[in-house]
Design an enzyme around this catalytic site. Structure first.
Site, PDB file in Angstrom:
ATOM      1  N   ASP A  10       0.848  -1.189   0.000  1.00  0.00           N
ATOM      2  CA  ASP A  10       0.000   0.000   0.000  1.00  0.00           C
ATOM      3  C   ASP A  10       0.886   1.242   0.000  1.00  0.00           C
ATOM      4  O   ASP A  10       1.699   1.438   0.905  1.00  0.00           O
ATOM      5  CB  ASP A  10      -0.886  -0.013   1.249  1.00  0.00           C
ATOM      6  CG  ASP A  10      -1.976   1.048   1.213  1.00  0.00           C
ATOM      7  OD1 ASP A  10      -2.098   1.750   0.189  1.00  0.00           O
ATOM      8  OD2 ASP A  10      -2.694   1.174   2.224  1.00  0.00           O
ATOM      9  N   GLU A 102      -2.895   0.155  -4.095  1.00  0.00           N
ATOM     10  CA  GLU A 102      -2.713  -0.971  -3.182  1.00  0.00           C
ATOM     11  C   GLU A 102      -3.138  -2.279  -3.832  1.00  0.00           C
ATOM     12  O   GLU A 102      -3.981  -2.307  -4.726  1.00  0.00           O
ATOM     13  CB  GLU A 102      -3.496  -0.771  -1.885  1.00  0.00           C
ATOM     14  CG  GLU A 102      -4.994  -0.750  -2.076  1.00  0.00           C
ATOM     15  CD  GLU A 102      -5.760  -0.894  -0.769  1.00  0.00           C
ATOM     16  OE1 GLU A 102      -5.373  -1.750   0.049  1.00  0.00           O
ATOM     17  OE2 GLU A 102      -6.733  -0.158  -0.595  1.00  0.00           O
TER      18      GLU A 102
END
Length: 347
Positions: A10, A102
């Site tokens: 992420d 992500e």
């Protein structure tokens, strides 16, 4: 099927991190990126002063007078997002996207040590090639990997091992379980389900009644440790999306036509770069005063990446609609096909 540990990667404060690539001198200062009149992303120094995504820019300035505001760099964000996923795909045997910044990754690691090594290599590569930080979580299931990436922030790597996983499956607050909405969470709290372990004291039929069969089954699987541990790749990309806001920070406002033109320009370049052509286009208009979005669609007979074609189609869609004052809009190229599968007409 995913056999070893899962990674959740992420990007940290993605919009802000991208905006700061050309402004490294601002790295230690509170900085936020503005989309329309709202904070889209805030750096960690800004978050430490109470600035959060979704705040009105004027409220953020009152909260943190020294806050530096930057207009959201849409084109650069889309370019970096595409490049980030190129690296993900090059680093893993399977990638399951979560958003533009992500994804869950199966890196083919047989054990935790192999997954950690792959995660560190990934972090270094993204920093070197894209100039942004990413945090990586390692866990046995998707939930554990996502929890680990949260703990890794900012710019780190964290592992939830078997011992900690066992504890979390009892003690973790439901508010930290990704995918549980606010309404469902409130209903569960009303029957005393605050942490995962509280599920054990609730009769099956009552839990299903309160949160629905699918969510009840998910909670039981989490308690048992049999929750989702498979990275499911997207076999083929079917759409590309670009967004724009009418208002921004320290720039002139843009008309719907100007926004559409900018989005179509970016989409056509991205489609060509990816070797894709679209058969349809969708415009999603967001009224300034809120309410239901206006969705306009059209499909062509043949796939194309032709900028002039899509500009003409989008312009025609706008011309056929009474467009209110907008906060912003989104343009999507749909029905994407690889260029080598596009059938060209003879005449």
């Amino acid at each position: 099927m995913t056999a070893g540990p899962i990674l959740h990667a992420d990007a940290d404060s993605f919009f802000a991190s991208v905006a700061l690539r050309s402004r490294p001198e601002l790295a230690a200062q509170p900085v936020a990126v503005v989309a329309h009149v709202y904070i889209a992303s805030a750096t960690y120094p800004a978050r430490a002063r109470g600035v959060r995504a979704g705040m009105l820019a004027q409220d953020a300035l009152r909260q943190c007078p020294e806050l530096m505001l930057i207009d959201v760099p849409r084109a650069e964000i889309e370019e970096v997002g595409d490049a980030l996923f190129d690296i993900f795909h090059n680093s893993a045997v399977a990638v399951e996207p979560g958003s533009i910044e992500e994804a869950f990754l199966d890196v083919g690691a047989a054990d935790q040590a192999g997954a950690v090594e792959a995660g560190q290599v990934l972090r270094r590569r993204v920093a070197r090639e894209l100039g942004i930080p990413i945090s990586v979580g390692v866990g046995r299931t998707k939930l554990m990997a996502k929890l680990a990436s949260r703990r890794a922030k900012p710019d780190g790597l964290f592992v939830i091992d078997v011992a900690e996983e066992t504890v979390l499956r009892t003690t973790l607050p439901l508010s930290e379980v990704w995918g549980i909405g606010a309404t469902t969470l409130a209903r569960l709290h009303r029957i005393g389900v605050i942490r995962l372990g509280d599920v054990d004291g609730i009769p099956q039929n009552e839990l299903q009644h309160v949160c629905g069969t699918a969510m009840a089954r998910r909670l039981w699987r989490i308690r048992e440790g049999t929750d989702d541990a498979v990275v499911r790749p997207v076999e083929a990309r079917t759409s590309l999306t670009a967004e724009g806001s009418t208002a921004g920070y320290d720039r002139p406002d843009k008309t719907p036509t100007e926004l559409v033109q900018a989005c179509v320009d970016r989409l056509c370049k991205r489609a060509e770069r990816a070797g894709l052509a679209g058969t349809g286009i969708t415009l999603t208009l967001r009224p300034e005063l809120g309410g239901k979005a206006i969705v306009l669609k059209r499909t062509l007979m043949a796939a194309t990446t032709g900028r002039d074609t899509w500009l003409a189609v989008a312009g025609d869609l706008l011309a056929g609609e009474r467009v209110p004052r907008l906060a912003g809009l989104r343009v999507s190229l749909t029905g994407l096909l690889p260029l080598d599968r596009v059938q060209h007409t003879l005449f």
